[in-house]
Write an enzyme that holds these catalytic residues in place. Structure first.
Site, PDB file in Angstrom:
ATOM      1  N   HIS A   1       0.845  -1.211   0.000  1.00  0.00           N
ATOM      2  CA  HIS A   1       0.000   0.000   0.000  1.00  0.00           C
ATOM      3  C   HIS A   1       0.877   1.256   0.000  1.00  0.00           C
ATOM      4  O   HIS A   1       0.617   2.209  -0.735  1.00  0.00           O
ATOM      5  CB  HIS A   1      -0.868   0.054   1.271  1.00  0.00           C
ATOM      6  CG  HIS A   1      -1.912  -1.003   1.378  1.00  0.00           C
ATOM      7  ND1 HIS A   1      -2.048  -1.795   2.506  1.00  0.00           N
ATOM      8  CD2 HIS A   1      -2.876  -1.403   0.524  1.00  0.00           C
ATOM      9  CE1 HIS A   1      -3.062  -2.629   2.324  1.00  0.00           C
ATOM     10  NE2 HIS A   1      -3.581  -2.415   1.132  1.00  0.00           N
TER      11      HIS A   1
ATOM     12  N   LYS B   1     -16.098  -6.980   5.936  1.00  0.00           N
ATOM     13  CA  LYS B   1     -14.857  -7.757   5.849  1.00  0.00           C
ATOM     14  C   LYS B   1     -14.403  -8.281   7.212  1.00  0.00           C
ATOM     15  O   LYS B   1     -13.391  -8.962   7.306  1.00  0.00           O
ATOM     16  CB  LYS B   1     -13.747  -6.909   5.212  1.00  0.00           C
ATOM     17  CG  LYS B   1     -14.084  -6.538   3.775  1.00  0.00           C
ATOM     18  CD  LYS B   1     -12.892  -6.110   2.974  1.00  0.00           C
ATOM     19  CE  LYS B   1     -13.310  -5.946   1.516  1.00  0.00           C
ATOM     20  NZ  LYS B   1     -12.292  -5.388   0.662  1.00  0.00           N
TER      21      LYS B   1
ATOM     22  N   ARG C   1      -2.261  -5.532  -8.430  1.00  0.00           N
ATOM     23  CA  ARG C   1      -1.193  -6.537  -8.279  1.00  0.00           C
ATOM     24  C   ARG C   1      -1.342  -7.566  -9.393  1.00  0.00           C
ATOM     25  O   ARG C   1      -1.427  -7.216 -10.539  1.00  0.00           O
ATOM     26  CB  ARG C   1      -1.278  -7.179  -6.889  1.00  0.00           C
ATOM     27  CG  ARG C   1      -0.961  -6.210  -5.751  1.00  0.00           C
ATOM     28  CD  ARG C   1      -1.384  -6.790  -4.448  1.00  0.00           C
ATOM     29  NE  ARG C   1      -2.811  -7.086  -4.479  1.00  0.00           N
ATOM     30  CZ  ARG C   1      -3.513  -7.553  -3.474  1.00  0.00           C
ATOM     31  NH1 ARG C   1      -2.930  -7.813  -2.339  1.00  0.00           N
ATOM     32  NH2 ARG C   1      -4.795  -7.767  -3.591  1.00  0.00           N
TER      33      ARG C   1
ATOM     34  N   SER D   1      -2.809  -7.695   2.769  1.00  0.00           N
ATOM     35  CA  SER D   1      -3.031  -7.579   4.216  1.00  0.00           C
ATOM     36  C   SER D   1      -3.396  -8.937   4.807  1.00  0.00           C
ATOM     37  O   SER D   1      -2.987  -9.268   5.924  1.00  0.00           O
ATOM     38  CB  SER D   1      -4.163  -6.582   4.499  1.00  0.00           C
ATOM     39  OG  SER D   1      -3.793  -5.299   4.094  1.00  0.00           O
TER      40      SER D   1
HETATM   41  O1  PNS Z   1      -8.506  -2.590   0.369  1.00  0.00           O
HETATM   42  P1  PNS Z   1      -9.820  -3.072  -0.177  1.00  0.00           P
HETATM   43  O2  PNS Z   1     -10.639  -3.741   0.903  1.00  0.00           O
HETATM   44  O3  PNS Z   1      -9.687  -3.931  -1.397  1.00  0.00           O
HETATM   45  O4  PNS Z   1     -10.609  -1.737  -0.630  1.00  0.00           O
HETATM   46  C1  PNS Z   1     -11.938  -1.832  -1.066  1.00  0.00           C
HETATM   47  C2  PNS Z   1     -12.641  -0.479  -0.878  1.00  0.00           C
HETATM   48  C3  PNS Z   1     -12.576  -0.026   0.562  1.00  0.00           C
HETATM   49  C4  PNS Z   1     -11.985   0.551  -1.776  1.00  0.00           C
HETATM   50  C5  PNS Z   1     -14.122  -0.689  -1.308  1.00  0.00           C
HETATM   51  O5  PNS Z   1     -14.676  -1.742  -0.581  1.00  0.00           O
HETATM   52  C6  PNS Z   1     -14.943   0.564  -1.102  1.00  0.00           C
HETATM   53  O6  PNS Z   1     -14.908   1.459  -1.913  1.00  0.00           O
HETATM   54  N1  PNS Z   1     -15.695   0.624   0.027  1.00  0.00           N
HETATM   55  C7  PNS Z   1     -16.516   1.755   0.378  1.00  0.00           C
HETATM   56  C8  PNS Z   1     -17.997   1.423   0.198  1.00  0.00           C
HETATM   57  C9  PNS Z   1     -18.377   1.431  -1.280  1.00  0.00           C
HETATM   58  O7  PNS Z   1     -18.318   2.438  -1.952  1.00  0.00           O
HETATM   59  N2  PNS Z   1     -18.749   0.247  -1.796  1.00  0.00           N
HETATM   60  C10 PNS Z   1     -19.127   0.071  -3.181  1.00  0.00           C
HETATM   61  C11 PNS Z   1     -17.900  -0.134  -4.066  1.00  0.00           C
HETATM   62  S1  PNS Z   1     -18.400  -0.420  -5.731  1.00  0.00           S
END
Ligand code: PNS
Length: 164
Positions: free
Chosen positions: A17, A41, A90, A128
């Site tokens: 990150h 999650k 990635r 992670s």
């Molecule tokens: O590190 P991650 O868990 O892969 O990141 C995913 C993240 C946090 C970017 C995604 O889950 C997100 O945007 N969450 C906020 C809620 C949201 O907007 N959900 C709809 C995404 S299409």
């Protein structure tokens, strides 16, 4: 003034990150690291802990700030007045998930542009979840995370920080 948002769950923030954040910080004037609550999650670290670890891990990058968010990513981006989202990519396995999220975010708000930065080979397979697994089993994660995150993982899993 060009600003970008680097969103994620950051459970916890890794060197992978940080590599993306540093590179985004070289391209943009300001970078906001948005830490999503991501309750679905079931994160190991609380939202507050993840924000604090991200703040400590990015403290040396002067044009980076860290903010928590609990709403949709597109709503958060609009709230903080950022129109560019930067994400790391990635292995190809990331592609479908990121492709889906980018497409959905675009449907929710076509004012947000998503840019991808490819992870360098050494971080290609770092995640992670792998870091949590190695730490849970007492392995050495020092090459994958900042010292503050390593300490937090040791505390979380009740391990002794003194290595033999
Ligand atoms: O590190 P991650 O868990 O892969 O990141 C995913 C993240 C946090 C970017 C995604 O889950 C997100 O945007 N969450 C906020 C809620 C949201 O907007 N959900 C709809 C995404 S299409």
């Amino acid at each position: 003034m060009k600003r970008a948002l680097v969103p994620g769950t950051f459970d916890p923030i890794t060197e992978g990150h940080l590599d993306i954040i540093r590179r985004a910080a070289q391209i943009f004037d300001e970078v906001v690291v948005g830490v999503a609550e991501s309750p679905n999650k079931g994160p190991l670290f609380s939202h507050e802990e993840r924000v604090e670890l991200a703040r400590q891990a990015t403290a040396d990058i002067k044009n980076v700030s860290v903010e928590p968010f609990t709403e949709l990513l597109v709503e958060f981006a609009q709230r903080i007045d950022v129109s560019v989202v930067v994400k790391g990519l990635r292995a190809i396995t990331d592609f479908e998930y990121e492709f889906q999220m980018t497409a959905l975010n675009y449907e929710l708000s076509n004012e947000i542009e998503t840019l991808f930065i490819m992870a360098p080979p050494k971080f290609m397979f770092l995640s992670s979840s792998i870091v949590r697994e190695i730490a849970r089993l007492g392995g050495d994660v020092s090459q994958f995370v900042s010292p503050c995150v390593e300490t937090a993982l040791e505390q979380k899993f009740g391990l002794n920080s003194a290595r033999g």
